[in-house]
Design an enzyme around this catalytic site. Structure first.
Site, PDB file in Angstrom:
ATOM      1  N   ARG A  15       0.806  -1.228   0.000  1.00 41.63           N
ATOM      2  CA  ARG A  15       0.000   0.000   0.000  1.00 41.63           C
ATOM      3  C   ARG A  15       0.841   1.282   0.000  1.00 41.63           C
ATOM      4  O   ARG A  15       0.311   2.371  -0.130  1.00 41.63           O
ATOM      5  CB  ARG A  15      -0.959  -0.026   1.202  1.00 41.63           C
ATOM      6  CG  ARG A  15      -2.119  -0.994   1.003  1.00 41.63           C
ATOM      7  CD  ARG A  15      -2.836  -1.316   2.302  1.00 41.63           C
ATOM      8  NE  ARG A  15      -2.065  -2.263   3.121  1.00 41.63           N
ATOM      9  CZ  ARG A  15      -2.461  -2.698   4.319  1.00 41.63           C
ATOM     10  NH1 ARG A  15      -3.601  -2.269   4.841  1.00 41.63           N
ATOM     11  NH2 ARG A  15      -1.715  -3.568   4.997  1.00 41.63           N
ATOM     12  N   ARG A 331      27.924  26.098   2.552  1.00 44.60           N
ATOM     13  CA  ARG A 331      28.029  24.712   2.050  1.00 44.60           C
ATOM     14  C   ARG A 331      29.060  23.911   2.852  1.00 44.60           C
ATOM     15  O   ARG A 331      29.793  24.454   3.673  1.00 44.60           O
ATOM     16  CB  ARG A 331      28.354  24.752   0.556  1.00 44.60           C
ATOM     17  CG  ARG A 331      27.159  25.285  -0.252  1.00 44.60           C
ATOM     18  CD  ARG A 331      27.504  25.483  -1.689  1.00 44.60           C
ATOM     19  NE  ARG A 331      28.079  24.278  -2.275  1.00 44.60           N
ATOM     20  CZ  ARG A 331      28.760  24.261  -3.429  1.00 44.60           C
ATOM     21  NH1 ARG A 331      28.952  25.384  -4.098  1.00 44.60           N
ATOM     22  NH2 ARG A 331      29.249  23.128  -3.884  1.00 44.60           N
TER      23      ARG A 331
HETATM   24  C1  UD1 Z   1      -0.789  -7.763  11.446  1.00 43.66           C
HETATM   25  C2  UD1 Z   1      -1.603  -8.719  12.326  1.00 43.66           C
HETATM   26  C3  UD1 Z   1      -2.889  -8.009  12.764  1.00 43.66           C
HETATM   27  C4  UD1 Z   1      -2.533  -6.731  13.506  1.00 43.66           C
HETATM   28  C5  UD1 Z   1      -1.607  -5.849  12.671  1.00 43.66           C
HETATM   29  C6  UD1 Z   1      -1.095  -4.726  13.544  1.00 43.66           C
HETATM   30  C7  UD1 Z   1      -1.168 -10.996  11.601  1.00 43.66           C
HETATM   31  C8  UD1 Z   1      -1.671 -12.136  10.812  1.00 43.66           C
HETATM   32  N1  UD1 Z   1      -1.921  -9.901  11.581  1.00 43.66           N
HETATM   33  O1  UD1 Z   1      -1.570  -7.483  10.293  1.00 43.66           O
HETATM   34  O2  UD1 Z   1      -3.643  -8.846  13.605  1.00 43.66           O
HETATM   35  O3  UD1 Z   1      -3.717  -6.030  13.831  1.00 43.66           O
HETATM   36  O4  UD1 Z   1      -0.461  -6.583  12.194  1.00 43.66           O
HETATM   37  O5  UD1 Z   1      -0.378  -3.786  12.800  1.00 43.66           O
HETATM   38  O6  UD1 Z   1      -0.152 -11.107  12.225  1.00 43.66           O
HETATM   39  N2  UD1 Z   1       5.974  -9.446   7.758  1.00 43.66           N
HETATM   40  C9  UD1 Z   1       7.075 -10.225   7.517  1.00 43.66           C
HETATM   41  N3  UD1 Z   1       6.923 -11.374   6.791  1.00 43.66           N
HETATM   42  C10 UD1 Z   1       5.735 -11.769   6.289  1.00 43.66           C
HETATM   43  C11 UD1 Z   1       4.607 -10.962   6.548  1.00 43.66           C
HETATM   44  C12 UD1 Z   1       4.757  -9.807   7.298  1.00 43.66           C
HETATM   45  O7  UD1 Z   1       8.171  -9.915   7.959  1.00 43.66           O
HETATM   46  O8  UD1 Z   1       5.693 -12.817   5.673  1.00 43.66           O
HETATM   47  C13 UD1 Z   1       6.155  -8.216   8.535  1.00 43.66           C
HETATM   48  C14 UD1 Z   1       5.857  -6.973   7.730  1.00 43.66           C
HETATM   49  O9  UD1 Z   1       7.042  -6.464   7.143  1.00 43.66           O
HETATM   50  C15 UD1 Z   1       5.297  -6.014   8.781  1.00 43.66           C
HETATM   51  C16 UD1 Z   1       4.691  -6.941   9.837  1.00 43.66           C
HETATM   52  O10 UD1 Z   1       5.252  -8.219   9.613  1.00 43.66           O
HETATM   53  O11 UD1 Z   1       6.335  -5.267   9.380  1.00 43.66           O
HETATM   54  C17 UD1 Z   1       3.175  -6.992   9.754  1.00 43.66           C
HETATM   55  O12 UD1 Z   1       2.780  -7.476   8.488  1.00 43.66           O
HETATM   56  P1  UD1 Z   1       1.526  -6.895   7.736  1.00 43.66           P
HETATM   57  O13 UD1 Z   1       1.354  -7.638   6.460  1.00 43.66           O
HETATM   58  O14 UD1 Z   1       1.572  -5.425   7.671  1.00 43.66           O
HETATM   59  O15 UD1 Z   1       0.364  -7.360   8.739  1.00 43.66           O
HETATM   60  P2  UD1 Z   1      -1.028  -6.681   8.973  1.00 43.66           P
HETATM   61  O16 UD1 Z   1      -1.945  -7.045   7.848  1.00 43.66           O
HETATM   62  O17 UD1 Z   1      -0.860  -5.268   9.288  1.00 43.66           O
HETATM   63 CA    CA Z   2       0.785  -3.678   9.082  1.00 46.57          CA
END
Ligand code: UD1
Ligand code: CA
Length: 455
Positions: A15, A331
């Site tokens: 996003r 600078r």
């Molecule tokens: C996640 C939580 C959600 C919570 C939210 C809070 C889960 C399934 N969901 O959702 O309940 O409300 O965070 O902000 O945990 N990441 C990885 N590897 C992956 C996937 C994600 O390192 O395979 C990292 C991302 O870089 C990010 C974090 O984990 O920093 C959260 O991932 P994101 O996909 O943003 O989760 P949300 O949909 O926000």
């Molecule tokens: Ca997130």
């Protein structure tokens, strides 16, 4: 308890619509990941692990200075899968704190509270209440108020979506059971991901209580998923930074029009007018005034300095009592000794200017060494570049340089000399002389100005 901290930072951040991995986007000049790391590092720990993946080594290379162990998650199969990558490095006796690279405002105070909350059952979870919980996992509790599971928004039933208690994802869990639960995760959900959140239900089924606590402010746990959220948090954080400075002796005319993207060490009685941007590491002495619309980066400023509006300063050392601007540009690698005056439309680059010297109007001084009590007149230019190489100009103490002078470097002007206005200096000038190099003035009497033709 001995604590391992895992920061999840492997996601792309779709996003953001950016080629840059999400955690590299900056808040107040520091990457989001750096903010999370800084709070984490204030909690007693054995090791910090950062799980990275999207964008390859970029995330790792951008944070080479951090004391962390980098763990590659080759494919981003979900938050549970991300934690799994770090587990082989973590000993059974540890507790594991899980943090997120996209929740940058988390404070160490909240993390301390969360750690303490895990000491009984070995499981604590940080939750919060949002008026608009869209996008977050929701906390499902039973009749007596205990947490039973978390449901992701995309998997939530209608009535579950109206729950305002959200999962921050931040938790502390005993490593032994965590390994067991992570090993048992399935990806049977809307997103076909291994959700870390599913371990809550597993723990509850084993009779383990999940202790929840809330941060002191809900903003701390706001996840950043797009640029609008990033901008909103930036303004919020800038206000916090402005208030910190004001409490230490800085007057900020309008805290909502002040930006600090770095770290500043300050004295007292500092006046900062509107729209000032401070960047990198700065040190500002006592009784300093910074006018409107100034950008100052990586600079040391002494006591009693006045920087007038619209000046841009980078990588410089400004001595005591200097007066700079308006509209000055200082600078990199410039050193102004005490009581130097730099006026409007003056550019100084890679130069040392001695005590009490003045360059007040419309000049360029580059690659120069200027002594003390020198006066450089309006429109003086050090011609330092011959198209291939840069050359130095040396101006000794007490020199007076008349307006509209060009100094063709390399050149040296001896102490106490005077250069007449309009001179092009092509060779060294010895001490105590007058150098004058301008065509003699002619007079044409009875001169008639041309008249405009009539059509
Ligand atoms: C996640 C939580 C959600 C919570 C939210 C809070 C889960 C399934 N969901 O959702 O309940 O409300 O965070 O902000 O945990 N990441 C990885 N590897 C992956 C996937 C994600 O390192 O395979 C990292 C991302 O870089 C990010 C974090 O984990 O920093 C959260 O991932 P994101 O996909 O943003 O989760 P949300 O949909 O926000
Ligand atoms: Ca997130």
């Amino acid at each position: 308890m001995s604590l391992s901290i895992v920061i999840l930072a492997a996601g792309q951040g779709i996003r953001m619509h950016s080629e840059l991995p999400k955690v590299l986007h900056r808040l107040a000049g520091k990457t989001m990941l750096e903010h999370v790391y800084n709070s984490a590092s204030l909690v007693n720990h054995r090791q910090i692990y950062v799980v990275y993946g999207y964008g390859g080594d970029r995330v790792k290379n951008a944070h080479a200075a951090l004391d962390a162990e980098w763990i590659l998650q080759k494919k981003q199969l979900g938050t549970g899968h991300a934690v799994k990558q770090a587990l082989p490095h973590i000993i059974e006796q540890d507790h594991v704190m899980i943090l997120y690279g996209d929740i940058p405002m988390i404070t160490s105070e909240t993390l301390h509270k969360l750690e303490r909350a895990a000491s009984g059952s070995g499981f604590s979870l940080l939750t919060s209440y949002f008026d608009n919980p869209t996008g977050y996992g929701r906390i499902i509790r039973n009749d007596i108020g205990d947490v039973v599971r978390i449901v992701e928004e995309k998997d939530a039933a209608g009535e579950e979506r109206s729950i305002c208690e959200i999962n921050t994802g931040i938790m502390v869990v005993a490593a032994g059971p965590l390994k067991r639960w992570i090993g048992a995760l399935k990806n049977k959900n809307t997103q076909k991901e291994y959700y870390l959140t599913d371990i809550i239900e597993m723990a509850v089924k084993e009779g383990i209580t999940v202790n929840t606590i809330n941060p002191s402010s809900a903003v701390e746990v706001r996840g950043i998923n797009d640029r609008a959220q990033l901008a909103e948090i930036e303004r919020y954080y800038q206000l916090i930074l402005a208030h910190q400075l004001m409490r230490k002796g800085v007057s900020i005319m309008d805290p909502s029009r002040f930006d600090l993207r770095g770290d500043v060490e300050i004295g007292q009685d500092i006046m900062i007018d509107i729209n000032v941007l401070l960047e990198g590491r700065l040190k500002i002495g006592n009784n300093v005034t910074i006018g409107a619309n100034c950008c100052i980066k990586e600079t040391i400023i002494g006591d009693n300095v006045e920087i007038r509006p619209n000046s841009v300063i980078e990588n410089a050392i400004i001595g005591k009592g200097c007066r700079i601007g308006p509209f000055a540009r200082i600078r990199p690698d410039t050193l102004l000794d005490d009581n130097v005056h730099i006026g409007n439309f003056v550019e100084v680059k890679k130069s040392q200017i001695g005590k009490g010297s003045k360059i007040n109007h419309l000049s360029y001084v580059g690659d120069s060494e200027v002594g003390k009590d020198v006066n450089i007149g309006a429109g003086t230019i050090t011609c330092n570049y011959d198209g291939a190489n840069k050359h130095r100009t040396i101006i000794e103490d007490d020199v007076f340089i008349g307006s509209n002078t060009q100094l063709i470097a390399p050149v040296k002007i001896g102490a106490g000399s005077t250069i007449a206005a309009g001179t092009t200096v092509v060779k060294d000038v010895e001490s105590g002389v007058l150098a004058i190099g301008r065509p003699e003035q002619k007079i044409v009497t009875n001169w008639k100005r041309p008249k405009k033709h009539k059509h």
